[in-house]
Design a protein around this motif. Structure first.
Motif, PDB file in Angstrom:
ATOM      1  N   ILE A 115      -1.629   8.890  -8.455  1.00 31.91           N
ATOM      2  CA  ILE A 115      -1.556   8.228  -7.153  1.00 31.91           C
ATOM      3  C   ILE A 115      -2.700   8.786  -6.310  1.00 31.91           C
ATOM      4  N   VAL A 116      -3.529   7.886  -5.795  1.00 31.02           N
ATOM      5  CA  VAL A 116      -4.674   8.298  -4.973  1.00 31.02           C
ATOM      6  C   VAL A 116      -4.654   7.547  -3.648  1.00 31.02           C
ATOM      7  N   ALA A 117      -5.496   7.999  -2.721  1.00 26.95           N
ATOM      8  CA  ALA A 117      -5.577   7.365  -1.398  1.00 26.95           C
ATOM      9  C   ALA A 117      -5.956   5.892  -1.533  1.00 26.95           C
ATOM     10  N   TYR A 161       0.854  -1.183   0.000  1.00 28.16           N
ATOM     11  CA  TYR A 161       0.000   0.000   0.000  1.00 28.16           C
ATOM     12  C   TYR A 161       0.891   1.233   0.000  1.00 28.16           C
ATOM     13  N   ILE A 162       0.610   2.177  -0.906  1.00 27.35           N
ATOM     14  CA  ILE A 162       1.427   3.378  -1.022  1.00 27.35           C
ATOM     15  C   ILE A 162       1.045   4.348   0.079  1.00 27.35           C
ATOM     16  N   ARG A 163       1.993   4.678   0.934  1.00 31.96           N
ATOM     17  CA  ARG A 163       1.781   5.653   1.997  1.00 31.96           C
ATOM     18  C   ARG A 163       2.289   7.024   1.582  1.00 31.96           C
ATOM     19  N   LYS A 164       3.474   7.051   0.975  1.00 32.44           N
ATOM     20  CA  LYS A 164       4.062   8.314   0.551  1.00 32.44           C
ATOM     21  C   LYS A 164       4.862   8.068  -0.727  1.00 32.44           C
ATOM     22  N   PRO A 165       4.340   8.557  -1.862  1.00 28.59           N
ATOM     23  CA  PRO A 165       5.085   8.386  -3.108  1.00 28.59           C
ATOM     24  C   PRO A 165       6.176   9.441  -3.235  1.00 28.59           C
ATOM     25  N   ASP A 166       7.089   9.179  -4.137  1.00 27.60           N
ATOM     26  CA  ASP A 166       8.121  10.159  -4.473  1.00 27.60           C
ATOM     27  C   ASP A 166       7.830  10.627  -5.891  1.00 27.60           C
ATOM     28  N   PRO A 173      -8.474  -0.327  -3.882  1.00 27.92           N
ATOM     29  CA  PRO A 173      -9.486  -1.273  -3.397  1.00 27.92           C
ATOM     30  C   PRO A 173     -10.857  -0.935  -3.981  1.00 27.92           C
ATOM     31  N   GLY A 174     -11.534  -1.947  -4.503  1.00 26.87           N
ATOM     32  CA  GLY A 174     -12.856  -1.753  -5.083  1.00 26.87           C
ATOM     33  C   GLY A 174     -12.830  -1.602  -6.592  1.00 26.87           C
ATOM     34  N   ASP A 175     -11.635  -1.491  -7.194  1.00 26.65           N
ATOM     35  CA  ASP A 175     -11.556  -1.403  -8.660  1.00 26.65           C
ATOM     36  C   ASP A 175     -12.275  -2.584  -9.288  1.00 26.65           C
ATOM     37  N   GLY A 176     -13.098  -2.313 -10.291  1.00 28.72           N
ATOM     38  CA  GLY A 176     -13.756  -3.393 -11.017  1.00 28.72           C
ATOM     39  C   GLY A 176     -14.987  -3.957 -10.332  1.00 28.72           C
ATOM     40  N   GLN A 177     -15.344  -3.419  -9.166  1.00 31.28           N
ATOM     41  CA  GLN A 177     -16.545  -3.905  -8.471  1.00 31.28           C
ATOM     42  C   GLN A 177     -17.722  -2.998  -8.802  1.00 31.28           C
ATOM     43  N   LEU A 178     -18.876  -3.585  -8.865  1.00 34.14           N
ATOM     44  CA  LEU A 178     -20.095  -2.820  -9.119  1.00 34.14           C
ATOM     45  C   LEU A 178     -20.629  -2.275  -7.811  1.00 34.14           C
ATOM     46  N   CYS A 179     -21.156  -1.086  -7.843  1.00 29.50           N
ATOM     47  CA  CYS A 179     -21.801  -0.497  -6.666  1.00 29.50           C
ATOM     48  C   CYS A 179     -23.293  -0.636  -6.836  1.00 29.50           C
TER      49      CYS A 179
END
Length: 174
Positions: free
Chosen positions: A125-127, A85-90, A165-171
């Protein structure tokens, strides 16, 4: 001096050196001995008698500094398909990235294709974003002969995919 990791026991227990030097010391100058042949499977090493004097000298391993053979004191492992999990990108390629896996880590990223896509803006890059990547760990050997986790350095070698998380899932809504 380059020493294979498998020879590490030699530096913990000097009886091996004492045994070997003893064999050459006893054989040195003896009539009828022209050399020693060591055979192991397909490998053969012939040691002529004129070398016995040099080989019978004991090596004081307590005087050898670890810095004289640093690579033999390191263990390298590559873990495949780690979820990080990305916490802080450069975003400017000046510092290490921070990730969360089974613990919080900082790591260099070697994957130039991934870095270029992030730094050019093609890959945002997103949360809660995570990557699946191959990670190289390099640890120094401790005085007990085991890898010391406190010296672990991480490097992301190859990024295979990027997810939220949740990519490709239907809401489903009511």
């Amino acid at each position: 001096m380059t020493i294979p990791v498998s020879a590490g026991v030699y530096f913990i227990d000097s009886t091996i050196d004492q045994s070997i030097t003893g064999i050459f010391a006893e054989s040195s100058g003896r009539q009828g001995i022209s050399g020693i042949r060591l055979e192991h499977r397909e490998s053969v090493v012939d040691i002529p008698a004129k070398e016995f004097t040099t080989l019978s000298e004991k090596i004081d391993v307590s005087q050898i500094e670890v810095s004289e053979f640093p690579e033999s004191r390191k263990v390298t492992v590559t873990r495949q398909n780690e979820i990080l999990y990305i916490r802080k990108p450069d975003l400017l390629s000046k510092t290490k990235w921070e990730f969360k896996s089974d613990k919080y880590i900082t790591a260099d990223v070697e994957d130039k294709t991934f870095l270029d896509s992030v730094q050019s803006g093609k890959q945002s890059i997103v949360a809660r974003m995570y990557i699946i990547a191959d990670v190289r760990l390099v640890m120094e050997m401790g005085t007990d002969g085991l890898p010391d986790e406190n010296t672990c350095k991480y490097t992301v070698v190859k990024v295979h995919s990027v997810h939220v998380p949740g990519d490709g899932q239907l809401c489903l809504t009511e």
